[in-house]
Enzyme design. Structure first.
Site, PDB file in Angstrom:
ATOM      1  N   ARG A 320       0.806  -1.218   0.000  1.00 53.70           N
ATOM      2  CA  ARG A 320       0.000   0.000   0.000  1.00 53.70           C
ATOM      3  C   ARG A 320       0.844   1.275   0.000  1.00 53.70           C
ATOM      4  O   ARG A 320       0.611   2.188  -0.786  1.00 53.70           O
ATOM      5  CB  ARG A 320      -0.882  -0.017   1.249  1.00 53.70           C
ATOM      6  CG  ARG A 320      -1.955   1.051   1.281  1.00 53.70           C
ATOM      7  CD  ARG A 320      -2.619   1.106   2.655  1.00 53.70           C
ATOM      8  NE  ARG A 320      -3.024  -0.176   3.155  1.00 53.70           N
ATOM      9  CZ  ARG A 320      -4.206  -0.753   2.962  1.00 53.70           C
ATOM     10  NH1 ARG A 320      -5.132  -0.115   2.289  1.00 53.70           N
ATOM     11  NH2 ARG A 320      -4.484  -1.947   3.470  1.00 53.70           N
ATOM     12  N   TYR A 361     -14.438  -2.724   3.522  1.00 55.35           N
ATOM     13  CA  TYR A 361     -13.785  -2.333   4.791  1.00 55.35           C
ATOM     14  C   TYR A 361     -14.292  -1.000   5.319  1.00 55.35           C
ATOM     15  O   TYR A 361     -13.681  -0.419   6.206  1.00 55.35           O
ATOM     16  CB  TYR A 361     -12.271  -2.188   4.601  1.00 55.35           C
ATOM     17  CG  TYR A 361     -11.596  -3.297   3.855  1.00 55.35           C
ATOM     18  CD1 TYR A 361     -11.428  -4.559   4.422  1.00 55.35           C
ATOM     19  CD2 TYR A 361     -11.096  -3.080   2.576  1.00 55.35           C
ATOM     20  CE1 TYR A 361     -10.785  -5.573   3.724  1.00 55.35           C
ATOM     21  CE2 TYR A 361     -10.452  -4.089   1.880  1.00 55.35           C
ATOM     22  CZ  TYR A 361     -10.306  -5.330   2.459  1.00 55.35           C
ATOM     23  OH  TYR A 361      -9.677  -6.328   1.767  1.00 55.35           O
ATOM     24  N   CYS A 388     -25.993  -2.442  -8.893  1.00 55.88           N
ATOM     25  CA  CYS A 388     -27.322  -2.710  -8.343  1.00 55.88           C
ATOM     26  C   CYS A 388     -27.204  -3.130  -6.894  1.00 55.88           C
ATOM     27  O   CYS A 388     -27.408  -4.298  -6.567  1.00 55.88           O
ATOM     28  CB  CYS A 388     -27.989  -3.809  -9.143  1.00 55.88           C
ATOM     29  SG  CYS A 388     -28.772  -3.122 -10.566  1.00 55.88           S
TER      30      CYS A 388
HETATM   31  N1  LLP Z   1       3.156  -9.121   3.099  1.00 60.68           N
HETATM   32  C1  LLP Z   1       2.150  -9.972   3.342  1.00 60.68           C
HETATM   33  C2  LLP Z   1       2.452 -11.342   3.706  1.00 60.68           C
HETATM   34  C3  LLP Z   1       0.838  -9.528   3.244  1.00 60.68           C
HETATM   35  O1  LLP Z   1      -0.150 -10.385   3.509  1.00 60.68           O
HETATM   36  C4  LLP Z   1       0.576  -8.184   2.887  1.00 60.68           C
HETATM   37  C5  LLP Z   1      -0.792  -7.702   2.759  1.00 60.68           C
HETATM   38  C6  LLP Z   1       1.665  -7.352   2.617  1.00 60.68           C
HETATM   39  C7  LLP Z   1       2.936  -7.846   2.749  1.00 60.68           C
HETATM   40  C8  LLP Z   1       1.497  -5.914   2.211  1.00 60.68           C
HETATM   41  O2  LLP Z   1       0.842  -5.148   3.155  1.00 60.68           O
HETATM   42  P1  LLP Z   1       0.692  -3.549   2.935  1.00 60.68           P
HETATM   43  O3  LLP Z   1       2.074  -2.935   2.987  1.00 60.68           O
HETATM   44  O4  LLP Z   1       0.067  -3.344   1.613  1.00 60.68           O
HETATM   45  O5  LLP Z   1      -0.160  -3.116   4.047  1.00 60.68           O
HETATM   46  N2  LLP Z   1      -7.164  -5.791   0.686  1.00 60.68           N
HETATM   47  C9  LLP Z   1      -6.851  -5.084   1.912  1.00 60.68           C
HETATM   48  C10 LLP Z   1      -5.409  -5.251   2.298  1.00 60.68           C
HETATM   49  C11 LLP Z   1      -5.027  -6.693   2.470  1.00 60.68           C
HETATM   50  C12 LLP Z   1      -3.573  -6.832   2.808  1.00 60.68           C
HETATM   51  C13 LLP Z   1      -3.153  -8.231   2.632  1.00 60.68           C
HETATM   52  N3  LLP Z   1      -1.790  -8.461   2.895  1.00 60.68           N
HETATM   53  C14 LLP Z   1      -7.204  -3.613   1.735  1.00 60.68           C
HETATM   54  O6  LLP Z   1      -7.722  -3.243   0.694  1.00 60.68           O
HETATM   55  O7  LLP Z   1      -7.012  -2.817   2.655  1.00 60.68           O
END
Ligand code: LLP
Length: 467
Positions: A320, A361, A388
């Site tokens: 992110r 979320y 919809c």
């Molecule tokens: N590493 C692992 C093992 C992960 O499961 C994740 C995210 C990351 C790294 C990266 O995390 P970040 O830096 O992006 O926070 N769909 C959800 C977020 C799910 C995150 C899943 N894992 C949303 O839209 O907020």
């Protein structure tokens, strides 16, 4: 019921102040939410990467994901440079491509020296096709299939093993292969404050080995000649604003590292995961990339010194915080519905299919109207998608200038988990995406067509009309 009638809201100022003219001037909140190259041009339109957003929509259609290359590259460099500054040992930043996995994004991240974290055969295939070198690819997943493991073994990437079943599968699959590089994912039992769906480090999680099993796991792995265990991995969650959980994680992981020595394992890599939050609204206040990296580097060094251990190769895998702010989604405004004394719905030509985060979320986004950037903010409206489903609301209480059909509404900070979680709900074709830099826009994802939508459909002969 919450009334959002416009007269109750204090509106101040324009949507965006392009430049800070003197140090005492307040910066428009939107400035912090838009990509680094955002400007307002002489037509009063939003420009990103030197491209007028309204022209991009004319050229590439609507809705449109617009990715600012400079913002993505700047974030990659901030991570890399912070490790260089605060960690005397070797380090490697991986891009967690689940945030947005496609050829162009993988290629940009790799060109900045980042490795890629993938979590399925499809993400792995894409990263390889983008030319990312297998030594810099790490495959995650709590239920990797046999074909996914075979693809990983054959392509020579590192496999981050999540559970006993996978360990046993790997032992079987590597009977006649060269030793395969693996890491072990552990559940650290660290709680953090984020949405419960995106928390992964607490003990009641589907991911990773239970810390109570560590002795058994290390002992088992140390006896497998076909598994070359190079390190440990943990990830505690996503959109986290606190530094303390990652500090705790660093310390715990170094202690686990120490514990592996008694099994004759000589590990070299420690991967602390991702999770740094970003600013979706003016009230979000996440730590900077530099502060996050600094805290982790310090705790790893301190704990290694206390335990008399050499510094491991330190990895992290943000998703992110690398890409969210680099992208905006441009929509075209269509119908408006005023529900007297309650609210005004302004509908756009996309919604939960291109950004499922608000409905999933309850994520909050901000928007600007790209073709009237200096117009005064006078309205409080609900930006609705076209699906919809009553819950298909992109933004509740959006503060905007008065909108009309045809206006281009830009939702900010949509780079992470938007395209990658997009669907064809209601058979909407997925939008196109362009990357913009120095006044040039290049297509990186084609807009799906109606033909694309039925490409995988099969109509059995006996169901054809007339039969
Ligand atoms: N590493 C692992 C093992 C992960 O499961 C994740 C995210 C990351 C790294 C990266 O995390 P970040 O830096 O992006 O926070 N769909 C959800 C977020 C799910 C995150 C899943 N894992 C949303 O839209 O907020």
């Amino acid at each position: 019921m919450v009334s959002t009638h416009p007269t109750e809201v204090q509106h101040t100022g324009t949507q965006y102040l392009p430049q800070k003219r003197n140090p005492n001037e307040t910066v428009s909140p939107n400035q912090e939410l838009l990509p680094l190259t955002a400007k307002v041009n002489s037509d009063d339109c939003l420009e990103i990467g030197g491209c007028d957003v309204t022209t991009l929509v004319q050229q590439f259609g609507s809705p449109l994901y617009i990715l600012d290359e400079e913002t993505l590259r700047a974030a990659c460099r901030q991570y890399r440079d912070a490790f260089k500054q605060y960690y005397p040992g070797v380090s490697q930043v991986l891009y967690a491509s689940k945030a947005w996995n496609c050829l162009a994004v993988c290629a940009i991240a790799a060109s900045e020296g980042l490795g890629i974290d993938v979590v399925s055969g499809g993400e792995l295939y894409t990263a390889l096709a983008a030319g990312v070198s297998p030594e810099k690819i790490y495959l995650h997943g709590n239920n990797k299939s046999q074909p996914e493991l075979v693809l990983a073994i054959e392509s020579g990437v590192t496999i981050v093993v999540d559970n006993w079943q996978e360990l046993h599968n790997l032992v079987q699959l590597t009977q006649n292969t060269q030793p395969v590089r693996i890491m072990l994912r552990l559940t650290p039992g660290i709680e953090c404050h984020t949405h419960e769906y995106i928390r992964t480090g607490h003990l009641d999680s589907k991911f990773g080995f239970d810390p109570n099993d560590l002795d058994e796991v290390f002992s088992f792995v140390s006896k497998q000649p076909s598994l070359n265990c190079i390190g440990l991995h943990a990830h505690i969650g996503s959109q986290i604003f606190e530094l303390q959980p990652h500090q705790d994680l660093g310390a715990v992981m170094v202690q686990w590292f120490r514990d592996t020595a008694k099994y004759g394992l000589s590990l070299t890599e420690l991967n602390i995961g991702g999770g740094l939050g970003i600013r979706y609204t003016e009230s979000d206040d996440p730590p900077s990339i530099e502060d996050w990296v600094k805290v982790i580097c310090e705790v790893v060094q301190e704990t290694c010194a206390a335990e008399n251990l050499p510094l491991p190769k330190l990895l992290c895998e943000p998703g992110r915080s690398l890409i969210a702010t680099a992208c905006v989604t441009a929509y075209t405004v269509g119908a408006t519905k005023v529900v007297p004394e309650i609210r005004t719905y302004v509908s756009v030509d996309g919604g939960m299919s291109d950004n499922p985060r608000p409905i999933t979320y309850q994520s909050v986004y901000r928007a600007v109207v790209a073709n009237k950037m200096s117009a005064n903010v006078t309205e409080t409206v609900t930006v609705a998608g076209k699906h919809c489903e009553s819950g298909d609301i992109l933004i509740k209480n959006a503060q905007l200038p008065k909108t009309e059909p045809g206006d281009i509404l830009v939702v900010m900070a949509t780079g992470a988990y938007n395209y990658s979680m997009a669907s064809n709900y209601n058979r909407l074709p997925r939008p196109a995406a362009v990357v913009v830099a120095n006044g040039e826009a290049n297509l990186i994802l084609q807009r799906e067509t109606y033909q694309d939508l039925i490409r995988q459909d099969c109509l059995p002969e006996r169901l054809k009309r007339g039969n």
